[in-house]
Design an enzyme around this catalytic site. Sequence first.
Site, PDB file in Angstrom:
ATOM      1  N   HIS A  90      45.724 -34.909  60.796  1.00  0.00           N
ATOM      2  CA  HIS A  90      45.943 -35.774  61.970  1.00  0.00           C
ATOM      3  C   HIS A  90      46.867 -35.091  62.995  1.00  0.00           C
ATOM      4  O   HIS A  90      47.954 -35.584  63.302  1.00  0.00           O
ATOM      5  CB  HIS A  90      46.512 -37.129  61.524  1.00  0.00           C
ATOM      6  CG  HIS A  90      46.322 -38.213  62.549  1.00  0.00           C
ATOM      7  ND1 HIS A  90      46.154 -39.540  62.221  1.00  0.00           N
ATOM      8  CD2 HIS A  90      46.294 -38.185  63.910  1.00  0.00           C
ATOM      9  CE1 HIS A  90      46.024 -40.258  63.321  1.00  0.00           C
ATOM     10  NE2 HIS A  90      46.118 -39.457  64.360  1.00  0.00           N
ATOM     11  N   GLU A 138      45.475 -42.377  55.289  1.00  0.00           N
ATOM     12  CA  GLU A 138      46.395 -41.244  55.482  1.00  0.00           C
ATOM     13  C   GLU A 138      47.762 -41.554  54.871  1.00  0.00           C
ATOM     14  O   GLU A 138      48.193 -42.699  54.926  1.00  0.00           O
ATOM     15  CB  GLU A 138      46.525 -40.964  56.986  1.00  0.00           C
ATOM     16  CG  GLU A 138      45.213 -40.509  57.589  1.00  0.00           C
ATOM     17  CD  GLU A 138      45.272 -40.358  59.110  1.00  0.00           C
ATOM     18  OE1 GLU A 138      46.354 -40.517  59.704  1.00  0.00           O
ATOM     19  OE2 GLU A 138      44.219 -40.091  59.697  1.00  0.00           O
ATOM     20  N   ARG A 151      39.382 -42.255  64.228  1.00  0.00           N
ATOM     21  CA  ARG A 151      40.099 -42.871  63.111  1.00  0.00           C
ATOM     22  C   ARG A 151      39.264 -42.716  61.851  1.00  0.00           C
ATOM     23  O   ARG A 151      38.036 -42.857  61.891  1.00  0.00           O
ATOM     24  CB  ARG A 151      40.341 -44.367  63.361  1.00  0.00           C
ATOM     25  CG  ARG A 151      41.470 -44.673  64.326  1.00  0.00           C
ATOM     26  CD  ARG A 151      42.847 -44.392  63.712  1.00  0.00           C
ATOM     27  NE  ARG A 151      43.934 -44.706  64.615  1.00  0.00           N
ATOM     28  CZ  ARG A 151      44.554 -43.826  65.429  1.00  0.00           C
ATOM     29  NH1 ARG A 151      44.190 -42.561  65.451  1.00  0.00           N
ATOM     30  NH2 ARG A 151      45.538 -44.223  66.204  1.00  0.00           N
TER      31      ARG A 151
END
Length: 329
Positions: free
Chosen positions: A287, A269, A240
């Site tokens: 991602h 994000e 993360r």
Amino acid sequence: MTADLRSVTILVPGKLHEHAVSRIGDTFRLVSIERIDPALVTAELRDTVHGIAASPAIGGSFVGPDFLRALPKVEIVANYGVGYDGIDAVYAGAHGIMVTNTPDVLTEEVADTTVGLLISTIREFSGAEGWLRAGNWARKGNYPVSRLTLRGRSIGIFGLGRIGLAVARRLEAFGLPIAYHNRRPVESVPYAYHPTLKGLAGAVDTLICIAPGGAATEKAIDAEVLSALGANGVLVNIGRGSTVDEAALAAALANGEIAAAGLDVFANEPNVPQALLDAPNTMLLPHIGSASVHTRRAMADLCVDNLVAWFSEARALTPVPETKHVKAK
Ligand code: NAP
Ligand code: 8YV
């Protein structure tokens, strides 16, 4: 599907994988709202919603106490994704709400992506392909040989869980020594355990983060850890973004305090800090750790299977540890 499940209302707040939405619509009574926001909960939703299926990691939204209080009949929150830092699972567990995630079905995919990102970062695949596509190979000659190599590296894994172990096994087969940091050592693995992250960073030159996000790991990879990793150091983060102090990382790359970074995840994000976009020797991915059709569909199925098991058999298939004790009403 039984008439019983058809009368159970499941809320999908915001975007969710289309296969999950389609299965929920075929099985339950599906309702949706634009995003995870208690202000969007109507009186009708308040009285009827018994389950939530969500992907809170996308867009930084959070299933927290405010949202759960606005939906007092909710019994289960089915997370699409193994990382559930987008849900307040401690609050849910304390209030009799089950939280499920999607472990295992994505482990090998994410481990594959991690190894690909590691090699691409070190051997500069992205820059080399750009060289070819720009016509430089024919015009200027060979792409410069990479400064870095995987050969002779020692690997440190921050988060030797399901995915971390799958990464370790792959890199062991590459002939590289492996060490790791977790809160607790893992029994029966041959890898060196370091009780602190800084200790791990000081002992290796390649740090791979596959630890969960959330308060306990917030900015754990900071200036001190990066400095311990050293000038030949490579950081790969597939866990993360919140786990890395991004400003410190951009500075460490710009100043040559570490050699390179490969990042699949970011703190906010889909926004990527300009300092990281500008930093040298980085490979940045949007991602995509689990993002194949195959694996995303398996995640969608497990997300929905948890809802089906809960409302038809009073059990969750993959409860998160914080809510394992929660019983169906
Ligand atoms: P997991 O099996 O639960 O492994 C997590 C590991 O991290 C455990 O070994 C745990 O060990 C360690 N850990 C947890 N909190 C820690 C802390 N505060 N300090 C040090 N170590 C800690 O989970 P997983 O299935 O491998 O998934 C890991 C994470 O990968 C997810 O939570 C998610 O954030 C991320 N992920 C990213 C993608 C992507 O697309 N980029 C895809 C899937 C998953 P201890 O409990 O002993 O500390
Ligand atoms: C997902 C992930 O893409 O499972 C996780 O924790 O980070 C990814 O596999 C993401 O959760 C979907 O929103």
